[in-house]
Design an enzyme around this catalytic site. Structure first.
Site, PDB file in Angstrom:
ATOM      1  N   HIS A  67       0.828  -1.207   0.000  1.00 31.01           N
ATOM      2  CA  HIS A  67       0.000   0.000   0.000  1.00 31.01           C
ATOM      3  C   HIS A  67       0.856   1.248   0.000  1.00 31.01           C
ATOM      4  O   HIS A  67       0.451   2.289  -0.496  1.00 31.01           O
ATOM      5  CB  HIS A  67      -0.907   0.037   1.232  1.00 31.01           C
ATOM      6  CG  HIS A  67      -1.777  -1.157   1.361  1.00 31.01           C
ATOM      7  ND1 HIS A  67      -2.891  -1.342   0.578  1.00 31.01           N
ATOM      8  CD2 HIS A  67      -1.689  -2.243   2.151  1.00 31.01           C
ATOM      9  CE1 HIS A  67      -3.450  -2.502   0.901  1.00 31.01           C
ATOM     10  NE2 HIS A  67      -2.741  -3.075   1.847  1.00 31.01           N
ATOM     11  N   HIS A 118       5.297   6.986   6.644  1.00 31.37           N
ATOM     12  CA  HIS A 118       5.012   6.421   5.325  1.00 31.37           C
ATOM     13  C   HIS A 118       4.546   7.537   4.406  1.00 31.37           C
ATOM     14  O   HIS A 118       4.373   8.681   4.852  1.00 31.37           O
ATOM     15  CB  HIS A 118       3.939   5.325   5.455  1.00 31.37           C
ATOM     16  CG  HIS A 118       2.651   5.848   5.981  1.00 31.37           C
ATOM     17  ND1 HIS A 118       2.319   5.837   7.306  1.00 31.37           N
ATOM     18  CD2 HIS A 118       1.613   6.466   5.353  1.00 31.37           C
ATOM     19  CE1 HIS A 118       1.135   6.384   7.478  1.00 31.37           C
ATOM     20  NE2 HIS A 118       0.681   6.785   6.317  1.00 31.37           N
ATOM     21  N   HIS A 120       2.235   8.988   0.781  1.00 28.70           N
ATOM     22  CA  HIS A 120       1.106   8.871  -0.147  1.00 28.70           C
ATOM     23  C   HIS A 120       1.395   9.699  -1.393  1.00 28.70           C
ATOM     24  O   HIS A 120       1.883  10.818  -1.292  1.00 28.70           O
ATOM     25  CB  HIS A 120      -0.186   9.388   0.483  1.00 28.70           C
ATOM     26  CG  HIS A 120      -0.602   8.638   1.703  1.00 28.70           C
ATOM     27  ND1 HIS A 120      -1.377   7.502   1.643  1.00 28.70           N
ATOM     28  CD2 HIS A 120      -0.328   8.831   3.014  1.00 28.70           C
ATOM     29  CE1 HIS A 120      -1.576   7.036   2.871  1.00 28.70           C
ATOM     30  NE2 HIS A 120      -0.947   7.816   3.724  1.00 28.70           N
ATOM     31  N   HIS A 137       3.429  10.992   6.145  1.00 26.82           N
ATOM     32  CA  HIS A 137       2.694  10.890   7.413  1.00 26.82           C
ATOM     33  C   HIS A 137       3.582  10.279   8.485  1.00 26.82           C
ATOM     34  O   HIS A 137       4.047   9.148   8.327  1.00 26.82           O
ATOM     35  CB  HIS A 137       1.449  10.000   7.252  1.00 26.82           C
ATOM     36  CG  HIS A 137       0.354  10.652   6.487  1.00 26.82           C
ATOM     37  ND1 HIS A 137      -0.679   9.947   5.917  1.00 26.82           N
ATOM     38  CD2 HIS A 137       0.123  11.969   6.217  1.00 26.82           C
ATOM     39  CE1 HIS A 137      -1.501  10.800   5.322  1.00 26.82           C
ATOM     40  NE2 HIS A 137      -1.035  12.030   5.477  1.00 26.82           N
ATOM     41  N   THR A 217      -6.461   6.986   7.457  1.00 31.64           N
ATOM     42  CA  THR A 217      -6.968   7.058   6.080  1.00 31.64           C
ATOM     43  C   THR A 217      -7.013   5.683   5.413  1.00 31.64           C
ATOM     44  O   THR A 217      -7.267   5.578   4.223  1.00 31.64           O
ATOM     45  CB  THR A 217      -6.133   8.023   5.216  1.00 31.64           C
ATOM     46  OG1 THR A 217      -4.814   7.496   5.075  1.00 31.64           O
ATOM     47  CG2 THR A 217      -6.070   9.402   5.839  1.00 31.64           C
ATOM     48  N   THR A 218      -6.731   4.632   6.191  1.00 31.65           N
ATOM     49  CA  THR A 218      -6.903   3.258   5.717  1.00 31.65           C
ATOM     50  C   THR A 218      -7.736   2.517   6.766  1.00 31.65           C
ATOM     51  O   THR A 218      -7.772   2.932   7.931  1.00 31.65           O
ATOM     52  CB  THR A 218      -5.551   2.547   5.544  1.00 31.65           C
ATOM     53  OG1 THR A 218      -4.790   2.681   6.741  1.00 31.65           O
ATOM     54  CG2 THR A 218      -4.763   3.134   4.384  1.00 31.65           C
TER      55      THR A 218
HETATM   56 ZN   LIG Z   1      -0.960   7.832   5.762  1.00 27.65          ZN
END
Ligand SMILES: [Zn+2]
Length: 311
Positions: A67, A118, A120, A137, A217-218
């Site tokens: 992801h 991580h 995005h 993030h 957000t996941t």
């Molecule tokens: Zn994130």
């Protein structure tokens, strides 16, 4: 009956339904432009101090989890992130209370411990309707508030914009150069290399941020998170942006030693979600398209969103 299971609907390990589709405090959101919103008093602003993460060859992991590219470390990390909460906090206080405090409220601080960071692409948050190429993030846990004994979360978001000159961001380099392209695999940061996490943030006097109460957000999209999104973007080169999007890109995978029938090509970004899940080493993959990994913006539902001006 089995619970409904889609990308955004399911249950967590304790059988509690995810709140991705039902929550009213979801993230990300389109953040208002900084001119129009009310302020967090200087004395109540979050302060960040991240020492360098120094590798001994087996203590800093750069993970491609299918992801995102995520960096984790083993052992203690002496970072200091101070979040304001009301003085003498009780069970009724939340990590998000700072959003509702005024400058006359008596305050204390609690420490937030970074767990991982991580990326995005493109950005999850928008600022004044603007999308950035990349958002970092840094996820932290808070435990020293009575209501957070089992852990509350706060995230710091940093935006990146493309340089026109083409220079690489030196502080992203050790991460991107060691990011695995194969989902479900991990590389150790080579011994002696350092991640200067503090330098991935703007300078302290430029750490203006927008703060609000939101969610992961996941899935499970848990709410009650204190979000900080820094409004001064950092720089990334086009080459580095491509490096990242390669790692989260669409892969064309072929079984290495299968029979004719499993020699067919598989197009899927998430190798982990396919039959190769348990044996990624049996598959040979090449990147066929750059990828993205972001959640779309969610409704604000009247939430308070505030600006903290660093200087
Ligand atoms: Zn994130």
């Amino acid at each position: 009956m089995a619970p409904r299971q889609t990308r955004w609907e399911g249950v967590d390990g304790t059988g509690k339904p995810w709140v991705c589709m039902t929550g009213k405090k979801q993230s990300p959101i389109n953040l208002p432009t900084t001119k129009t919103i009310s302020r967090i008093p200087r004395a109540h602003q979050t302060r960040w101090s991240y020492p360098n993460l120094v590798s001994n060859g087996s203590n800093i992991e750069i993970i491609n989890n299918g992801h995102t590219i995520q960096v984790e470390w083993l052992g203690a990390y002496n970072a200091e992130v101070d979040i304001t909460v009301p003085a003498n906090p009780t069970d009724a206080n939340r990590i998000t209370d700072v959003i509702n405090m005024t400058y006359t409220d008596k305050a204390t601080t609690v420490k937030a411990t970074p767990l991982q960071f991580h990326f995005h692409a493109t950005s999850e948050h928008l600022i004044g309707g603007k999308i950035y190429p990349l958002e970092l993030h840094i996820v932290h846990r808070v435990t020293d508030l009575p209501a957070c004994a089992s852990g509350c979360f706060t995230v710091t978001g940093i935006m990146f914009e493309l340089t026109t000159a083409g220079d690489d961001n030196a502080f992203l380099k050790p991460i991107l150069d060691n990011a695995p392209v194969r989902e479900g695999t991990m590389n150790y940061l080579p011994a002696g290399d350092e991640i200067e996490l503090g330098n991935l943030l703007p300078a302290p006097t430029e750490r203006d941020y927008i703060t609000y109460e939101g969610s992961l957000t996941t899935p499970p999209c848990s709410e009650g998170l204190l979000w900080h999104v820094l409004t001064t973007p950092q720089k990334i080169s086009l080459n580095q942006w491509r490096q990242y999007r390669n790692a989260v890109g669409m892969k064309d995978c072929v079984a290495k030693n299968g029979t004719t029938e499993n020699h067919e090509h598989k197009h899927h970004r998430h190798l982990l979600a396919a039959e190769a899940e348990t044996h990624p080493e049996d598959w040979s993959c090449k990147v066929v398209a750059h990828g993205t990994n972001f959640r779309n913006v969610q409704k604000v539902y009247g939430r308070k969103v505030k600006l903290a001006q660093a200087a």
